[in-house]
Design a protein around this motif. Structure first.
Motif, PDB file in Angstrom:
ATOM      1  N   LEU B  52       0.834  -1.197   0.000  1.00  0.00           N
ATOM      2  CA  LEU B  52       0.000   0.000   0.000  1.00  0.00           C
ATOM      3  C   LEU B  52       0.867   1.245   0.000  1.00  0.00           C
ATOM      4  CD1 LEU B  52      -2.465  -1.210   2.750  1.00  0.00           C
ATOM      5  CD2 LEU B  52      -3.028  -0.922   0.352  1.00  0.00           C
ATOM      6  N   THR B  53       0.228   2.349  -0.317  1.00  0.00           N
ATOM      7  CA  THR B  53       0.935   3.618  -0.259  1.00  0.00           C
ATOM      8  C   THR B  53       0.020   4.669   0.366  1.00  0.00           C
ATOM      9  OG1 THR B  53       2.067   5.285  -1.567  1.00  0.00           O
ATOM     10  CG2 THR B  53       0.266   4.169  -2.653  1.00  0.00           C
ATOM     11  N   TYR B  54       0.576   5.484   1.227  1.00  0.00           N
ATOM     12  CA  TYR B  54      -0.207   6.535   1.874  1.00  0.00           C
ATOM     13  C   TYR B  54       0.675   7.771   2.002  1.00  0.00           C
ATOM     14  CZ  TYR B  54      -3.027   8.981   5.355  1.00  0.00           C
ATOM     15  OH  TYR B  54      -3.761   9.922   6.018  1.00  0.00           O
ATOM     16  N   LEU B  55       0.190   8.896   1.554  1.00  0.00           N
ATOM     17  CA  LEU B  55       0.942  10.151   1.566  1.00  0.00           C
ATOM     18  C   LEU B  55       2.302   9.987   0.879  1.00  0.00           C
ATOM     19  CD1 LEU B  55       0.247  11.341   5.225  1.00  0.00           C
ATOM     20  CD2 LEU B  55      -0.825  12.195   3.144  1.00  0.00           C
ATOM     21  N   GLY B  56       2.316   9.191  -0.160  1.00  0.00           N
ATOM     22  CA  GLY B  56       3.552   9.002  -0.910  1.00  0.00           C
ATOM     23  C   GLY B  56       4.543   8.074  -0.243  1.00  0.00           C
ATOM     24  N   GLN B  57       4.126   7.388   0.811  1.00  0.00           N
ATOM     25  CA  GLN B  57       5.039   6.483   1.495  1.00  0.00           C
ATOM     26  C   GLN B  57       4.538   5.051   1.308  1.00  0.00           C
ATOM     27  OE1 GLN B  57       5.426   7.903   5.535  1.00  0.00           O
ATOM     28  NE2 GLN B  57       6.513   9.723   4.842  1.00  0.00           N
ATOM     29  N   ASN B  58       5.439   4.197   0.828  1.00  0.00           N
ATOM     30  CA  ASN B  58       5.047   2.837   0.468  1.00  0.00           C
ATOM     31  C   ASN B  58       5.322   1.865   1.596  1.00  0.00           C
ATOM     32  OD1 ASN B  58       4.577   3.940  -2.050  1.00  0.00           O
ATOM     33  ND2 ASN B  58       6.651   3.480  -2.735  1.00  0.00           N
ATOM     34  N   TYR B  59       4.448   0.882   1.722  1.00  0.00           N
ATOM     35  CA  TYR B  59       4.732  -0.152   2.707  1.00  0.00           C
ATOM     36  C   TYR B  59       4.133  -1.489   2.316  1.00  0.00           C
ATOM     37  CZ  TYR B  59       0.129   1.192   4.646  1.00  0.00           C
ATOM     38  OH  TYR B  59      -1.192   1.495   4.824  1.00  0.00           O
ATOM     39  N   PHE B  60       4.798  -2.528   2.806  1.00  0.00           N
ATOM     40  CA  PHE B  60       4.327  -3.895   2.626  1.00  0.00           C
ATOM     41  C   PHE B  60       3.709  -4.346   3.940  1.00  0.00           C
ATOM     42  CE2 PHE B  60       8.001  -3.974  -0.356  1.00  0.00           C
ATOM     43  CZ  PHE B  60       7.319  -4.315  -1.510  1.00  0.00           C
ATOM     44  N   VAL B  61       2.632  -5.073   3.844  1.00  0.00           N
ATOM     45  CA  VAL B  61       2.104  -5.778   5.011  1.00  0.00           C
ATOM     46  C   VAL B  61       2.438  -7.241   4.783  1.00  0.00           C
ATOM     47  CG1 VAL B  61       0.067  -6.270   6.384  1.00  0.00           C
ATOM     48  CG2 VAL B  61       0.255  -4.105   5.158  1.00  0.00           C
ATOM     49  N   VAL B  62       3.239  -7.805   5.681  1.00  0.00           N
ATOM     50  CA  VAL B  62       3.748  -9.139   5.398  1.00  0.00           C
ATOM     51  C   VAL B  62       3.412 -10.098   6.530  1.00  0.00           C
ATOM     52  CG1 VAL B  62       5.645  -8.094   4.138  1.00  0.00           C
ATOM     53  CG2 VAL B  62       6.039  -8.886   6.458  1.00  0.00           C
ATOM     54  N   ASP B  63       3.625 -11.361   6.232  1.00  0.00           N
ATOM     55  CA  ASP B  63       3.428 -12.414   7.205  1.00  0.00           C
ATOM     56  C   ASP B  63       4.625 -12.430   8.153  1.00  0.00           C
ATOM     57  OD1 ASP B  63       2.571 -14.583   8.507  1.00  0.00           O
ATOM     58  OD2 ASP B  63       2.887 -16.010   6.868  1.00  0.00           O
ATOM     59  N   ALA B  64       4.347 -12.420   9.459  1.00  0.00           N
ATOM     60  CA  ALA B  64       5.440 -12.307  10.423  1.00  0.00           C
ATOM     61  C   ALA B  64       6.428 -13.460  10.322  1.00  0.00           C
ATOM     62  CB  ALA B  64       4.875 -12.229  11.839  1.00  0.00           C
ATOM     63  N   ALA B  65       5.945 -14.629   9.879  1.00  0.00           N
ATOM     64  CA  ALA B  65       6.832 -15.796   9.849  1.00  0.00           C
ATOM     65  C   ALA B  65       7.967 -15.620   8.847  1.00  0.00           C
ATOM     66  CB  ALA B  65       6.013 -17.042   9.516  1.00  0.00           C
ATOM     67  N   SER B  66       7.750 -14.832   7.791  1.00  0.00           N
ATOM     68  CA  SER B  66       8.812 -14.721   6.783  1.00  0.00           C
ATOM     69  C   SER B  66       9.543 -13.381   6.860  1.00  0.00           C
ATOM     70  CB  SER B  66       8.254 -14.940   5.388  1.00  0.00           C
ATOM     71  OG  SER B  66       6.876 -14.890   5.360  1.00  0.00           O
ATOM     72  N   ILE B  67       9.494 -12.714   8.022  1.00  0.00           N
ATOM     73  CA  ILE B  67      10.066 -11.368   8.101  1.00  0.00           C
ATOM     74  C   ILE B  67      11.556 -11.369   7.774  1.00  0.00           C
ATOM     75  CG2 ILE B  67      10.480 -11.446  10.621  1.00  0.00           C
ATOM     76  CD1 ILE B  67       9.206  -8.387   8.753  1.00  0.00           C
ATOM     77  N   THR B  68      12.291 -12.357   8.280  1.00  0.00           N
ATOM     78  CA  THR B  68      13.742 -12.344   8.047  1.00  0.00           C
ATOM     79  C   THR B  68      14.058 -12.573   6.577  1.00  0.00           C
ATOM     80  OG1 THR B  68      13.726 -13.557  10.103  1.00  0.00           O
ATOM     81  CG2 THR B  68      15.850 -13.038   9.213  1.00  0.00           C
ATOM     82  N   SER B  69      13.335 -13.488   5.947  1.00  0.00           N
ATOM     83  CA  SER B  69      13.666 -13.743   4.544  1.00  0.00           C
ATOM     84  C   SER B  69      13.275 -12.555   3.672  1.00  0.00           C
ATOM     85  CB  SER B  69      13.011 -15.037   4.059  1.00  0.00           C
ATOM     86  OG  SER B  69      11.641 -15.008   4.336  1.00  0.00           O
ATOM     87  N   ILE B  70      12.157 -11.909   3.995  1.00  0.00           N
ATOM     88  CA  ILE B  70      11.769 -10.740   3.200  1.00  0.00           C
ATOM     89  C   ILE B  70      12.774  -9.610   3.400  1.00  0.00           C
ATOM     90  CG2 ILE B  70      10.017  -8.942   2.938  1.00  0.00           C
ATOM     91  CD1 ILE B  70       7.940 -11.133   3.622  1.00  0.00           C
ATOM     92  N   CYS B  71      13.148  -9.375   4.660  1.00  0.00           N
ATOM     93  CA  CYS B  71      14.116  -8.312   4.921  1.00  0.00           C
ATOM     94  C   CYS B  71      15.460  -8.644   4.277  1.00  0.00           C
ATOM     95  CB  CYS B  71      14.283  -8.105   6.425  1.00  0.00           C
ATOM     96  SG  CYS B  71      12.908  -7.228   7.151  1.00  0.00           S
ATOM     97  N   GLY B  72      15.852  -9.911   4.359  1.00  0.00           N
ATOM     98  CA  GLY B  72      17.113 -10.316   3.740  1.00  0.00           C
ATOM     99  C   GLY B  72      17.074 -10.082   2.238  1.00  0.00           C
ATOM    100  N   TYR B  73      15.950 -10.421   1.632  1.00  0.00           N
ATOM    101  CA  TYR B  73      15.814 -10.204   0.192  1.00  0.00           C
ATOM    102  C   TYR B  73      15.888  -8.712  -0.128  1.00  0.00           C
ATOM    103  CZ  TYR B  73      13.482  -9.611  -4.289  1.00  0.00           C
ATOM    104  OH  TYR B  73      13.190  -9.211  -5.554  1.00  0.00           O
TER     105      TYR B  73
END
Lengths: 378, 194
Positions: B52-73
């Motif tokens: 999603l994006t709000y006020l020009g700022q983008n964010y992902f809503v992700v599954d907590a279980a894969s936080i490390t792999s997403i951040c690593g990627y």
């Protein structure tokens, strides 16, 4: 003895006969407030450190959730209390962003002038105390004297010297006083000679060079890995400044350079901050010559109630990236207000910077990180 | 949420909330769909719940279980090499009470992105310290303030509050006047810190 040396490189997990633990702080003149550092030493060599912080924790983020947006504004001055104007700028801008409001041009230019003056004031305190820590007492008197000129401008502008509460959500409360431009110009005219004088005292001073060159080295990779920002990052050679990268206010209208260093040591950080003071003066000089006329306050409702949503906004404070992450639920008070303090994150790199060096270097490195515990502990 | 906003007894009531002036249409988060968002969504599929994006700022809503792999990627493949901040927000009424917020920045791209993941109370989340060393103190602060446990954190202990303190102050059920009376009496030898 050669066998013992291996302890100095590896990460020791227990004390052997050569190791001692030395406690530094929280009441210590060189820790710039109430920072406690536990040093693990092999002789005089540091093989590990642990920072103990929180002595000044006041729960500012919790207070933020229990005050209205307007009420909370003066609290941010008490974070980095030598750069209160910068803190206020970051907070006001974050709330303005949430409200989708922009300060009028006149307010923006005045904000830039006061914030850049604040950068100079903050760097002057850093210089005076940092030099004092390393044993050069004279610069302290000069820098505090010069800083006084800036505080007088603040006093004339808003009546306060330290916790200024200079900005409001949407712009400024007070218009400029008569003689503001002249006073700022006079400060700018006198400044280069004074900064040159400090440089004369230190830059080629053999003791200063010996105590700072090659001390507390932080490479660019490490700096990024540790999230270090501000002059510390630039001294490592990364040319990054939020005023240029993600411009806010009307910084894009002004010409200034981003000084960088090469070696990422204490000496380079010193040079970078000295140059930053000169660049801040450049911005002030350009800004003070063209303060536009017009309103000083945008149209902001009397009761500030941003729509539900969240925003992260950060500015280049004198110490690095100062960010505010605000979650609004549409109410009068922030649902969550997170302050991302530069000092807190920068201090984490202390361990990397002092491992393998001497106890006396810790004092130099704490000075060069330029922490303010009010901001570290919040 | 609304019940959390009780007026603070220590503060004189400020301007009474008047009926809001004709407010402009309420802004809301829009779907965020550019190349980066698409790449990440394709790579992690169901682990990315929303972008999603709000006020020009983008964010992902992700599954907590894969936080490390997403951040690593994001760090290694997408050049988000600077972890700006890790923080959390407490929503006591939600099924998954805590929302963790990771703010990332990429020096090469000059962009910020946020990653958000929700976890329930007492549910641990993987630490991102293996990805960025900065996370060490930032996660300790989240643990200190919210009581969220980070699995795999090298040194998870309180950072701003004293070690023996009971409670986590930034939780919404921790009132602003609350304190660990026992700790205060034992260590400061005063009746109350108020």
């Amino acid at each position: 003895m050669a066998d013992d040396l291996k302890h100095t490189t590896g990460e020791a997990t227990f004390l052997d006969a050569n190791e001692i633990v030395l406690n530094m702080g929280p009441q210590h003149p060189a820790t710039h407030g109430v920072l406690r550092v536990i040093l693990k030493l092999d002789g005089e060599k540091i093989i590990g450190t642990e920072c103990v912080i929180g002595y000044l924790h006041r729960g500012v983020e919790k207070i933020g959730e229990n005050r209205t947006y307007v009420q909370f504004n003066p609290y941010v001055d008490r974070l980095d209390y030598v750069a209160s104007v910068s803190n206020g700028l970051g907070y006001c801008e974050a709330v303005e962003k949430l409200l989708s409001v922009t300060a009028p041009p006149r307010a923006q230019t005045v904000r830039v002038i006061l914030t850049e003056l604040n950068r100079i004031a903050s760097h002057l305190i850093w210089l005076g105390t940092h030099a004092l820590d390393i044993g050069a007492m004279t610069p302290l008197f000069y820098t505090f004297n010069q800083r006084e000129d800036i505080l007088k401008i603040y006093e004339n502008y808003c009546g306060a010297r330290l916790t200024t509460h200079a900005f409001r959500i949407g712009g400024l409360q007070y218009d400029l006083y008569q003689g503001f431009e002249q006073q700022v110009k006079k400060f700018c005219d006198e400044m280069p000679a004074k900064v040159d004088e400090y440089e004369q005292l230190l830059t080629t001073n053999r003791i200063w060079v010996a105590r700072t060159q090659g001390v507390g080295v932080l490479t660019a990779e490490d700096a990024i890995e540790f999230g270090v920002t501000g002059p510390m990052l630039r001294a490592a050679g990364v040319k990054w400044d939020i005023r240029k990268a993600i411009p806010y206010e009307n910084y894009a209208d002004f010409e200034f350079d981003i000084p960088t260093g090469k070696n990422g040591d204490t000496y380079d950080r010193y040079l970078v901050r000295m140059e930053e003071m000169r660049q801040a003066r450049r911005i002030i000089q350009q800004a003070v010559d063209r303060i536009p006329d017009g309103p000083i306050m945008a149209k902001v409702p009397k009761v500030v109630k941003p729509p539900a949503g969240e925003v992260y906004h950060s500015i280049e404070a004198p110490k690095g990236e100062l960010g505010y992450f605000i979650v609004s639920d549409g109410g009068l008070q922030p649902y969550r207000l997170r302050i991302r303090p530069p000092s807190f994150v920068n201090l984490q790199a202390l361990d990397r910077m002092v491992r393998g060096s001497l106890v006396a270097d810790v004092v130099a490195v704490i000075g060069t990180i330029d922490i303010v515990l009010g901001e570290v502990d919040r | 949420m609304a019940e959390e906003k009780k007026p603070d007894p220590t503060v004189p009531p400020s301007a009474p909330p008047k009926p809001a002036a004709a407010a402009p249409p309420k802004p809301a988060a829009q779907p965020w769909d550019d190349e980066l968002a698409r790449r990440v969504r394709e790579r992690f599929r169901s682990a990315i719940k929303d972008s999603l994006t709000y006020l020009g700022q983008n964010y992902f809503v992700v599954d907590a279980a894969s936080i490390t792999s997403i951040c690593g990627y994001l760090k290694h493949e997408e050049e988000f090499n600077y972890l700006v901040d890790v923080t959390a927000v407490d929503y006591p009424k939600r099924e998954k009470r805590f929302e963790l917020v990771y703010i990332l920045y990429s020096f090469p791209r000059n962009t910020r992105v946020r990653v958000k993941a929700s976890i329930a109370e007492n549910e641990p989340i993987d630490s991102v310290t293996p990805v960025w060393q900065t996370a060490n103190w930032l996660e300790r602060e989240v643990y200190d303030m919210f009581g969220i446990r980070f699995a795999g954190h090298p040194d998870l202990k309180r950072i701003l509050l004293p070690d023996g303190w009971q409670g986590h102050p930034l939780r919404k059920d921790y009132s602003i006047l609350k304190q660990d009376e026992q700790w205060v009496q034992e260590n400061l030898h005063i009746e109350s810190g108020q």
